[in-house]
Motif scaffolding. Structure first.
Motif, PDB file in Angstrom:
ATOM      1  N   GLY A  70       0.805  -1.217   0.000  1.00 53.49           N
ATOM      2  CA  GLY A  70       0.000   0.000   0.000  1.00 53.49           C
ATOM      3  C   GLY A  70       0.835   1.262   0.000  1.00 53.49           C
ATOM      4  O   GLY A  70       0.312   2.354  -0.174  1.00 53.49           O
ATOM      5  N   LEU A  71       2.140   1.140   0.214  1.00 52.17           N
ATOM      6  CA  LEU A  71       2.999   2.327   0.264  1.00 52.17           C
ATOM      7  C   LEU A  71       3.890   2.412  -0.968  1.00 52.17           C
ATOM      8  O   LEU A  71       3.873   3.377  -1.704  1.00 52.17           O
ATOM      9  N   PRO A 265     -14.859 -15.462  18.539  1.00 53.14           N
ATOM     10  CA  PRO A 265     -13.640 -15.618  19.342  1.00 53.14           C
ATOM     11  C   PRO A 265     -12.598 -16.463  18.613  1.00 53.14           C
ATOM     12  O   PRO A 265     -12.973 -17.409  17.938  1.00 53.14           O
ATOM     13  N   GLY A 266     -11.352 -16.114  18.778  1.00 55.02           N
ATOM     14  CA  GLY A 266     -10.302 -16.756  17.992  1.00 55.02           C
ATOM     15  C   GLY A 266     -10.579 -16.431  16.539  1.00 55.02           C
ATOM     16  O   GLY A 266     -10.662 -15.278  16.167  1.00 55.02           O
ATOM     17  N   GLU A 278      -9.175  -8.127   6.967  1.00 56.53           N
ATOM     18  CA  GLU A 278      -8.099  -8.184   7.942  1.00 56.53           C
ATOM     19  C   GLU A 278      -6.735  -8.227   7.254  1.00 56.53           C
ATOM     20  O   GLU A 278      -5.800  -7.526   7.641  1.00 56.53           O
ATOM     21  N   PHE A 281      -6.489  -4.558   5.325  1.00 55.43           N
ATOM     22  CA  PHE A 281      -6.479  -3.276   6.020  1.00 55.43           C
ATOM     23  C   PHE A 281      -6.044  -3.338   7.473  1.00 55.43           C
ATOM     24  O   PHE A 281      -6.106  -2.347   8.186  1.00 55.43           O
ATOM     25  N   ARG A 282      -5.626  -4.496   7.940  1.00 54.35           N
ATOM     26  CA  ARG A 282      -4.964  -4.566   9.244  1.00 54.35           C
ATOM     27  C   ARG A 282      -3.507  -4.910   9.006  1.00 54.35           C
ATOM     28  O   ARG A 282      -2.618  -4.255   9.511  1.00 54.35           O
ATOM     29  N   ALA A 283      -3.292  -5.977   8.198  1.00 58.99           N
ATOM     30  CA  ALA A 283      -1.925  -6.419   7.944  1.00 58.99           C
ATOM     31  C   ALA A 283      -1.322  -5.668   6.749  1.00 58.99           C
ATOM     32  O   ALA A 283      -0.128  -5.708   6.547  1.00 58.99           O
ATOM     33  N   PHE A 284      -2.143  -5.005   5.954  1.00 56.43           N
ATOM     34  CA  PHE A 284      -1.711  -4.289   4.754  1.00 56.43           C
ATOM     35  C   PHE A 284      -0.920  -5.180   3.804  1.00 56.43           C
ATOM     36  O   PHE A 284       0.050  -4.778   3.206  1.00 56.43           O
TER      37      PHE A 284
ATOM     38  N   GLN B  79      -5.425   3.992  12.404  1.00 57.11           N
ATOM     39  CA  GLN B  79      -4.328   3.263  11.744  1.00 57.11           C
ATOM     40  C   GLN B  79      -4.576   3.119  10.246  1.00 57.11           C
ATOM     41  O   GLN B  79      -3.702   3.394   9.430  1.00 57.11           O
ATOM     42  N   GLU B  80      -5.787   2.677   9.898  1.00 62.67           N
ATOM     43  CA  GLU B  80      -6.122   2.437   8.496  1.00 62.67           C
ATOM     44  C   GLU B  80      -6.060   3.733   7.692  1.00 62.67           C
ATOM     45  O   GLU B  80      -5.529   3.768   6.588  1.00 62.67           O
ATOM     46  N   ARG B  83      -2.431   4.871   7.260  1.00 69.55           N
ATOM     47  CA  ARG B  83      -1.697   4.003   6.361  1.00 69.55           C
ATOM     48  C   ARG B  83      -2.122   4.202   4.904  1.00 69.55           C
ATOM     49  O   ARG B  83      -1.282   4.260   4.004  1.00 69.55           O
ATOM     50  N   THR B  84      -3.431   4.301   4.666  1.00 69.23           N
ATOM     51  CA  THR B  84      -3.882   4.405   3.285  1.00 69.23           C
ATOM     52  C   THR B  84      -3.616   5.805   2.709  1.00 69.23           C
ATOM     53  O   THR B  84      -3.517   5.965   1.505  1.00 69.23           O
ATOM     54  N   PHE B 106       6.785   3.274   6.975  1.00 70.30           N
ATOM     55  CA  PHE B 106       6.947   4.603   6.369  1.00 70.30           C
ATOM     56  C   PHE B 106       8.431   4.967   6.302  1.00 70.30           C
ATOM     57  O   PHE B 106       8.896   5.552   5.323  1.00 70.30           O
ATOM     58  N   GLN B 109      10.191   3.440   3.502  1.00 70.99           N
ATOM     59  CA  GLN B 109       9.894   4.065   2.205  1.00 70.99           C
ATOM     60  C   GLN B 109      10.358   5.521   2.158  1.00 70.99           C
ATOM     61  O   GLN B 109       9.962   6.263   1.252  1.00 70.99           O
ATOM     62  N   ASN B 403       2.697  -3.655  10.899  1.00 70.40           N
ATOM     63  CA  ASN B 403       1.293  -4.074  10.776  1.00 70.40           C
ATOM     64  C   ASN B 403       1.093  -5.557  10.501  1.00 70.40           C
ATOM     65  O   ASN B 403       0.279  -6.216  11.135  1.00 70.40           O
ATOM     66  N   ARG B 404       1.860  -6.066   9.527  1.00 71.20           N
ATOM     67  CA  ARG B 404       1.615  -7.443   9.096  1.00 71.20           C
ATOM     68  C   ARG B 404       1.922  -8.446  10.204  1.00 71.20           C
ATOM     69  O   ARG B 404       1.104  -9.309  10.518  1.00 71.20           O
ATOM     70  N   THR B 407      -0.642  -8.175  13.065  1.00 70.47           N
ATOM     71  CA  THR B 407      -1.939  -8.810  12.808  1.00 70.47           C
ATOM     72  C   THR B 407      -1.858 -10.316  13.026  1.00 70.47           C
ATOM     73  O   THR B 407      -2.731 -10.904  13.664  1.00 70.47           O
ATOM     74  N   ASN B 411      -3.871 -12.448  15.979  1.00 72.85           N
ATOM     75  CA  ASN B 411      -4.709 -13.612  15.700  1.00 72.85           C
ATOM     76  C   ASN B 411      -4.296 -14.791  16.571  1.00 72.85           C
ATOM     77  O   ASN B 411      -5.145 -15.531  17.067  1.00 72.85           O
ATOM     78  N   ASP B 414      -5.522 -14.198  20.098  1.00 72.85           N
ATOM     79  CA  ASP B 414      -6.963 -14.450  20.144  1.00 72.85           C
ATOM     80  C   ASP B 414      -7.236 -15.961  20.170  1.00 72.85           C
ATOM     81  O   ASP B 414      -8.066 -16.452  20.938  1.00 72.85           O
TER      82      ASP B 414
END
Lengths: 323, 434
Positions: A70-71, A265-266, A278, A281-284, B79-80, B83-84, B106, B109, B403-404, B407, B411, B414
């Motif tokens: 995304g960058l 959950p989980g 996810e 837009f979370r992990a990009f 955050q979103e 980032r975008t 950032f 880059q 971010n990656r 995430t 998970n 969780d």
């Protein structure tokens, strides 16, 4: 008798008090004029579809072959995302959950919507009033509904907690249990979309000719028999339309999951669209998210085409042939 | 008529013209407004502290030729949005962030201004900040952010009334903690409130457990990109301890349905239905706003207990060292100078006073004498000592990692707390996170 001299069509049209007068020459001219709209009429629609649906879809399909954060500029990575998709346990689980949710939604929503729709097709005033009430959930935004249901299902302060206490069911851990969370998502979806499908069935049921019921009752069929022998077969095409919408809708269901369970959950409610969000837009990891998105488009299109083909809907055969 | 279309074509032609106009309008949406050249856009996270940044911008604008415009971004999507927007013409010029992981992409880059020299050369900033606070704005050896809000350590809050009721003191060792869990369960009180529906609240437990069991070095190794460090036995031990807590009923039976973000857990805690709550220091402020009587009379606070055979000590803390202003590297000349000038004002008297009055502890050294302006000076002093005497300050893991990786880690957390992973599987899963 001599025929009157031919009058130019345009002059005749100007004279005529009714532009639609059935003069033979003018009639031919009119058909060419307004009969079938030109291709240009489709331009606004095509432009919108192209700009907001087709172009992004092509772009996403292309992105699915790249690695993009995304960058920086997307870097071509060949089929890497796709081979990862094939062997990713998270994707497998998401796909299983999506299919399960679709099945649950269809199996629950169809009978309820069918019965409600057929019932509300009657012209009694009470039915009209209640139909209007049933229709209300459809008017609210999904986000608002999800927030309301999340409050209702709160284990400490929600209505669910009180109900669980009265029924002595113990804790109202609905959103915290694997099965409960998925059922909750399916239930909220049903609560929201049954009114829409009931509306389809209501419209379908009202189209059924009175004469069929009259004939059936002369043959001695009661209400139940009439429902199965007349109403149900006559609603065949409505059922296919409703089912295709339901299936595609369930496969692409998103907001409710985001707000109600956050995929948890989980990962108990991480269905494919949520996984896509996810990853994107979370992990990009936008390249991989695009692969997930593209596969979703392919699966949803494939399933709906298959349904149309299998049910014979595509042949456009009327349920009232020969009547 | 000079321009007479055939009637058949008239309507479609008008439609086409309309469509072309529409497309033109849409294309125009992509470019920024005309005012962008003269003003700098400043993005901040919208919450109860936003007014402090708004006032700072207003003060700055009074004396500066280059004007700032504050844009408040709703918190949940910050955050979103950040980032975008970065890398597009809509990117902010100066923006709020969480340091390290939230900006490391950032930095890679070259999108941010390296502030190392500015900090070293500017008198107002040079020695102003507590080193552990500034450390979280460092990426690859350069400093890319200036602390601009309060330090937010994670604190073990407890209900003093319930503790008196069972005749207990806040736990200082893990043995005391496990005993207390039993004691409260016998009293039919949930020992610990946890909003497990928000995985970051569960994460706080793992952060402290890993620190106390393996010491802060384990996380430091993970943070610097050594994925193998997830294989350290302390990670598995921390995860196992968390699972034991769940099995012992420490968090009650519905913790996975509880959310922190809708104030559910805080209300539950304030109502006296749970005895302890591990949460960021902002919990004090939100209790003060939602349950003032509880906050003033029954809300106790303490450090996280230590393990007798663990490598960590009681003074190490985890949490958010601060929030930071970073500067977009697109800025040049006069505009860049104005942006750097604005950063200097984060250590102004006015700014620091406003933070303290708002209930924040700024990340600057020597604010002792201001602490009396805090809504609760005693709590302010507790936090200030905690921060300045910390042997280590571990940044919240989800903000320390890019971010990656963050995430994937969230998970796994969780899954661990909802029973999908064993402690060993948790450690194995994370070893793949780079």
């Amino acid at each position: 008798m001599s025929a009157p001299p031919p009058i130019p069509a345009s002059a005749r049209r100007a004279e005529s008090p009714h532009p639609s007068s059935p003069a033979p020459v003018a009639g031919r001219r009119r058909a060419r004029d307004t009969g079938r709209p030109g291709v240009l009429w489709a331009v606004p629609g095509l432009l919108f579809f192209g700009l907001f649906a087709a172009a992004p879809m092509v772009l996403v399909a292309w992105l699915s072959f790249t690695s993009w954060d995304g960058l920086s500029a997307p870097a071509w990575s060949g089929t890497e995302n796709w081979s990862r998709l094939w062997s990713d346990p998270a994707m497998h689980r998401a796909l299983r959950l999506s299919l399960l949710l679709t099945l649950l939604s269809w199996a629950f929503q169809t009978p309820v919507a069918l019965l409600l729709g057929v019932w509300s097709a009657g012209h009694q005033r009470s039915r009209a009033v209640l139909s209007a009430v049933f229709f209300l959930p459809l008017l609210a935004s999904s986000v608002a509904l999800a927030l309301v249901w999340r409050s209702i299902l709160d284990p400490n302060f929600g209505l669910a907690a009180d109900v669980a206490r009265w029924l002595e069911l113990g804790d109202a851990n609905v959103l915290g249990s694997q099965r409960g969370a998925l059922l909750a998502v399916a239930f909220v979806a049903a609560w929201q979309f049954i009114p829409f499908h009931a509306l389809l069935y209501q419209g379908g049921a009202r189209q059924i000719p009175r004469s069929l019921y009259d004939a059936a009752s002369i043959d001695g069929a009661g209400t139940v028999r009439q429902f199965f022998a007349v109403t149900l077969p006559q609603l065949r095409n409505t059922a296919v339309t409703s089912s295709v919408l339901m299936v595609v809708g369930s496969l692409t269901y998103f907001e409710t999951v985001l707000i109600l369970t956050g995929g948890g959950p989980g990962s108990a409610t991480t269905i494919v669209p949520y996984l896509m969000y996810e990853t994107g837009f979370r992990a990009f990891d936008l390249g991989y998210a695009s692969a997930v998105a593209t596969s979703l488009v392919v699966v949803a299109t494939g399933v709906s085409l298959l349904m149309v083909r299998l049910t014979g809907f595509g042949r456009m055969r009327s349920t009232r042939e020969g009547m | 008529m000079p321009f007479d279309l055939h009637p058949r074509l008239r309507t479609p032609a008008a439609t086409l013209a309309g469509a072309v106009l529409l497309a033109g309008t849409l294309a125009a949406c992509g470019s920024g407004g005309p005012s962008r050249a003269q003003t700098l856009e400043v993005w901040t996270y919208q919450d109860a502290s936003t007014h402090i940044q708004a006032e700072a911008v207003e003060r700055f604008n009074e004396t500066s030729d280059v004007q700032l415009e504050l844009v408040e971004i709703p918190g949940a999507n910050y955050q979103e949005r950040m980032r975008t927007a970065m890398g597009t013409p809509n990117a902010p010029d100066i923006f709020f962030n969480w340091g390290s992981g939230s900006i490391s992409d950032f930095v890679q880059q070259d999108m941010l201004v390296d502030l190392t020299d500015t900090l070293a050369e500017t008198e107002e900033l040079r020695d102003a900040f507590v080193p552990t606070v500034l450390a979280a704005a460092e990426v690859d050896g350069g400093v890319y952010g200036v602390p601009m809000r309060g330090v937010q350590p994670v604190i073990l809050f407890y209900n003093t009334e319930l503790f008196e009721q069972v005749g207990a003191e806040p736990p200082t060792t893990w043995e005391e903690m496990t005993e207390l869990i039993e004691v409260f369960q016998e009293e039919d009180i949930t020992p610990v409130a946890l909003g497990g529906a928000d995985a970051w609240t569960s994460l706080m437990w793992l952060e402290y457990l890993l620190d106390r069991i393996g010491g802060p070095e384990v996380w430091q190794r993970i943070e610097t990109g050594e994925a193998e460090a997830w294989g350290d036995p302390a990670v598995e031990a921390a995860a196992q301890t968390a699972l034991d807590l769940i099995d012992d009923g420490a968090f009650g039976s519905t913790f996975l349905s509880n959310a922190y973000t809708n104030d559910g857990v805080s209300t539950y805690f304030a109502q006296g239905r749970a005895a302890m709550h591990l949460m960021g220091s902002w919990e004090y402020g939100s209790q003060l706003a939602n349950a003032e009587e509880f906050a003033r009379e029954r809300l106790g606070y303490s450090t996280f207990p230590v393990f007798s055979d663990g490598a960590g000590d009681a003074s190490a803390i985890v949490g958010n060292p601060n929030n930071y202003w970073s500067v977009n590297s697109e800025l040049e000349g006069e505009r860049l100078d104005a942006a750097l000038e604005f950063l200097k004002h984060t250590t102004d008297d006015d700014y620091l006073s406003a933070l303290v009055t708002n209930g924040d502890i700024p990340g600057t050294a020597g604010v002792d004498d201001r602490l009396d302006d805090h809504p609760d000076p005693e709590f302010a002093r507790f936090q200030y000592d905690l921060i300045t005497e910390a042997s280590a300050f571990t940044q919240s893991w989800d903000q320390a990692l890019p971010n990656r990786a963050a995430t994937e880690m969230m998970n796994a957390v969780d899954d661990l707390f909802s029973g999908g992973l064993t402690a060993q599987e948790f450690a194995d899963t994370l070893r793949g996170v780079s």
